[in-house]
Write a protein that holds these residues in place. Structure first.
Motif, PDB file in Angstrom:
ATOM      1  N   ARG A 133       0.752  -1.326  -0.148  1.00 34.87           N
ATOM      2  CA  ARG A 133       0.088   0.021  -0.120  1.00 34.87           C
ATOM      3  C   ARG A 133       0.897   1.283  -0.054  1.00 34.87           C
ATOM      4  NH1 ARG A 133      -3.433  -3.205   3.468  1.00 34.87           N
ATOM      5  NH2 ARG A 133      -5.162  -3.602   2.179  1.00 34.87           N
ATOM      6  N   LYS A 134       1.997   1.270   0.710  1.00 32.08           N
ATOM      7  CA  LYS A 134       2.992   2.524   0.748  1.00 32.08           C
ATOM      8  C   LYS A 134       3.486   2.675  -0.484  1.00 32.08           C
ATOM      9  CE  LYS A 134       7.400   3.453   2.322  1.00 32.08           C
ATOM     10  NZ  LYS A 134       8.589   3.262   2.996  1.00 32.08           N
ATOM     11  N   ILE A 136       2.032   1.765  -3.731  1.00 33.80           N
ATOM     12  CA  ILE A 136       0.916   2.025  -4.288  1.00 33.80           C
ATOM     13  C   ILE A 136       0.652   3.675  -4.211  1.00 33.80           C
ATOM     14  CG2 ILE A 136      -1.359   1.644  -4.623  1.00 33.80           C
ATOM     15  CD1 ILE A 136      -1.005  -1.238  -4.031  1.00 33.80           C
ATOM     16  N   ARG A 137       0.575   4.038  -2.962  1.00 34.18           N
ATOM     17  CA  ARG A 137       0.398   5.603  -2.655  1.00 34.18           C
ATOM     18  C   ARG A 137       1.606   6.330  -3.477  1.00 34.18           C
ATOM     19  NH1 ARG A 137      -0.965   4.271   2.537  1.00 34.18           N
ATOM     20  NH2 ARG A 137       0.953   4.524   3.226  1.00 34.18           N
ATOM     21  N   GLU A 142      -3.481   5.223  -5.031  1.00 40.19           N
ATOM     22  CA  GLU A 142      -4.217   4.835  -3.933  1.00 40.19           C
ATOM     23  C   GLU A 142      -5.558   4.798  -4.377  1.00 40.19           C
ATOM     24  OE1 GLU A 142      -3.577   7.713  -0.813  1.00 40.19           O
ATOM     25  OE2 GLU A 142      -4.198   6.288   0.744  1.00 40.19           O
ATOM     26  N   GLY A 143      -6.285   3.835  -3.981  1.00 40.80           N
ATOM     27  CA  GLY A 143      -7.718   3.505  -4.337  1.00 40.80           C
ATOM     28  C   GLY A 143      -7.792   2.843  -5.388  1.00 40.80           C
ATOM     29  N   GLU A 145      -6.316  -0.222  -5.316  1.00 38.02           N
ATOM     30  CA  GLU A 145      -5.462  -1.519  -4.805  1.00 38.02           C
ATOM     31  C   GLU A 145      -6.172  -2.804  -5.493  1.00 38.02           C
ATOM     32  OE1 GLU A 145      -6.385   1.127  -3.054  1.00 38.02           O
ATOM     33  OE2 GLU A 145      -4.613   1.800  -1.807  1.00 38.02           O
TER      34      GLU A 145
END
Ligand SMILES: Nc1ncnc2c1ncn2[C@@H]1O[C@H](COP(=O)(O)OP(=O)(O)OP(=O)(O)O)[C@@H](O)[C@H]1O
Ligand SMILES: [Mg+2]
Length: 279
Positions: A133-134, A136-137, A142-143, A145
């Protein structure tokens, strides 16, 4: 004037090369038995830690081969590659490759694609979803995933590829025409974003491109290769300020670098394919 130990230490860190390519020769076996093709030879290069290096040259001059050899996926016929002074004998966690064709797993979500690199390396002591997630941000997804690759644009897929490569925390990021399939505007945006990420993550970046414009925009140094077999024609230092924004492309100094590289190509009539579009 005396130098303190700290000065010496810092200078040494600065001058010690991160990646060294020594007398590299790569040979492929061709279709006919006992017939060989010399892809590259006499390649000598050295890159510093944290340097952004771009590699340009005509199609078939051995850019991908050079990257594959640095990644450890192909063995040199002669010469050697050193990372932090140690010989490369195969792939390792210190290097990660981003391919042009995204190389995502279509049945896996964005999150699970980013996880995949760490799974391959058998990461254990960390929450892989959280780490995915980190990143991907970091690449601005983000959003997304739980989206699958077919639900993403080319640029978004490329970001997933970059996130996956960064998530394994390599020292060296190898990128083989990562933006080749993108339209000109998206490509420029991705270039700017890649520089932001590179600046935050402090990686050594080796980036192959057919666009002279992109090569100058991103680089501390541009490696210009020639063909038949592939050799290094010149390594050009790009002395332009950072952070770089797209309007840098309109400056006289930028244009000068671009003109210089293009002239080098023209001398040999080895204009890299696709450059006209970007001129
Ligand atoms: N697996 C292989 N087997 C045989 N020959 C190969 C192989 N891979 C590459 N070659 C040859 O080696 C040379 C260099 O190829 P390479 O893919 O490294 O070039 P490149 O500079 O990346 O080209 P492009 O810009 O088109 O991607 C070419 O002549 C190619 O035909
Ligand atoms: Mg290639």
């Amino acid at each position: 004037m005396g130098l303190s130990m700290q000065d010496l230490f810092q200078r040494r860190i600065f001058f010690v090369s991160h990646v060294t390519v020594e007398n590299l020769k790569i040979v492929y076996q061709t279709q006919q038995e006992e017939s060989f093709l010399v892809a590259v030879e006499d390649i000598n290069l050295s890159f510093e830690k944290g340097e952004f290096v771009t590699i340009v040259g005509p199609s078939g001059c051995g850019k991908s081969s050079l990257l594959l050899a640095i990644d450890g996926l192909i063995q040199p016929a002669e010469g050697r590659i050193l990372v932090n002074g140690k010989g490369v004998t195969g792939p390792g966690p210190d290097r990660a490759m981003v391919f042009q064709e995204f190389a995502l797993l279509p049945w896996r979500s964005v999150l699970r694609n980013v996880r995949f690199g760490m799974e391959l390396q058998r990461w254990k002591d960390e929450d892989l979803d959280e780490r995915s997630r980190k990143y991907i941000r970091l690449v601005g997804l983000e959003g997304f995933e739980n989206y699958h690759p077919h639900q993403l644009s080319g640029g978004m897929r490329q970001r997933v590829g970059i996130a996956r490569a960064l998530a394994v925390n390599p020292e060296i990021l190898l990128m083989d025409e990562p933006f080749g399939a993108l339209d000109a505007n998206t490509r420029e945006e991705m270039g700017e974003e890649l520089l932001k990420i590179w600046n935050q993550e402090k990686k050594t970046a080796l980036f192959v491109t057919h666009s002279i414009d992109e090569a100058v925009f991103l680089a501390d140094s541009v490696v210009i290769m020639s063909k038949g077999p592939g050799r290094v024609k010149e390594v050009l230092k790009i002395d332009l300020p950072r952070p770089r924004k797209t309007d840098l492309r309109d400056t006289e100094r930028f244009t000068e670098y671009r003109r210089y590289i293009r002239a080098l190509f023209r001398k040999e009539d080895t204009n890299p394919a696709g450059e006209e579009k970007n001129a």
